[in-house]
Scaffold this motif. Structure first.
Motif, mmCIF file in Angstrom:
data_model
loop_
_atom_site.group_PDB
_atom_site.id
_atom_site.type_symbol
_atom_site.label_atom_id
_atom_site.label_comp_id
_atom_site.label_asym_id
_atom_site.label_seq_id
_atom_site.Cartn_x
_atom_site.Cartn_y
_atom_site.Cartn_z
ATOM 1 N N PRO A 88 41.564 -12.899 33.643
ATOM 2 C CA PRO A 88 40.465 -12.062 33.374
ATOM 3 C C PRO A 88 39.032 -12.878 33.236
ATOM 4 O O PRO A 88 38.137 -12.453 33.759
ATOM 5 N N ASP A 95 33.145 -11.267 39.440
ATOM 6 C CA ASP A 95 32.169 -10.251 39.498
ATOM 7 C C ASP A 95 30.908 -10.650 39.500
ATOM 8 O O ASP A 95 30.094 -10.126 40.134
ATOM 9 N N LYS A 152 41.325 -5.353 31.960
ATOM 10 C CA LYS A 152 39.967 -4.750 32.539
ATOM 11 C C LYS A 152 39.156 -5.087 31.161
ATOM 12 O O LYS A 152 38.300 -5.210 31.545
ATOM 13 N N ASP A 153 39.344 -4.859 30.108
ATOM 14 C CA ASP A 153 38.476 -4.835 28.968
ATOM 15 C C ASP A 153 38.015 -6.443 28.861
ATOM 16 O O ASP A 153 36.821 -6.495 28.612
ATOM 17 N N GLU A 156 35.687 -6.921 31.794
ATOM 18 C CA GLU A 156 34.292 -6.439 31.439
ATOM 19 C C GLU A 156 33.367 -7.135 30.437
ATOM 20 O O GLU A 156 32.211 -7.379 30.303
#
Length: 166
Positions: A88, A95, A152-153, A156
């Motif tokens: 992650p 990103d 995903k958390d 983000e």
């Protein structure tokens, strides 16, 4: 009878001697398992983080803090460190660096990525609370092998912290 100052000095000395004789925090099984992980799997994770950042940012891992007594058999499981911490982190960096503005901002401000786990302060699920970006250091304080499905958390959270500070 000892004076207050002498009593404090004696107590301090006793604490220092006790600490010197304290048992190691990691057992042999944990030390072997983490050594095998660092040699076999970590180089690819470190490279993925650096490639996502777009430059060879130093990745400092407090292995003695990430290892949890009794979990040595699970360190090689991709869900233990990789799915919950390294992947992650790399995805969040990718990103942020998806365009030239992000790449330039990250390269200008990110000096080091520090990964650790502090049981007292690591969040159970509010992953942004386990991230700090100060003085060029992205500090990641997440528990390994917990809530593996929260990929995903975590991504983000990395993006939000970096975008706020770059």
């Amino acid at each position: 009878m000892l004076s207050r100052r002498d009593a404090l000095a004696s107590a301090t000395l006793l604490l220092c001697v006790s600490a010197a004789w304290a048992e190691p925090t990691l057992g042999l099984a944990e030390r072997r398992a983490i050594a095998a992980y660092r040699e076999g799997r970590f180089p690819a994770q470190e490279k993925a983080v650096q490639e996502a950042a777009g430059f060879p940012v130093p990745v400092e891992v407090a292995w003695d803090q990430l290892t949890i007594p009794g979990d040595a058999p699970y360190y090689a499981d991709p869900g233990y460190f990789e799915t919950t911490i390294f992947e992650p982190l790399a995805a969040g960096l990718r990103d942020v660096t998806k365009d030239q503005m992000g790449r330039d901002a990250l390269r200008a401000k990110l000096k080091t990525v520090r990964i650790r786990y502090d049981e007292k302060t690591a969040p159970a699920s509010a992953y942004q609370n386990g991230l700090k970006f100060e003085g060029g250091v992205l500090d990641v304080n997440w528990r390994p092998f917990a809530n593996v499905a929260d990929f995903k958390d975590r991504v983000e959270a990395v993006v939000k912290v970096l975008e706020k500070n770059l």
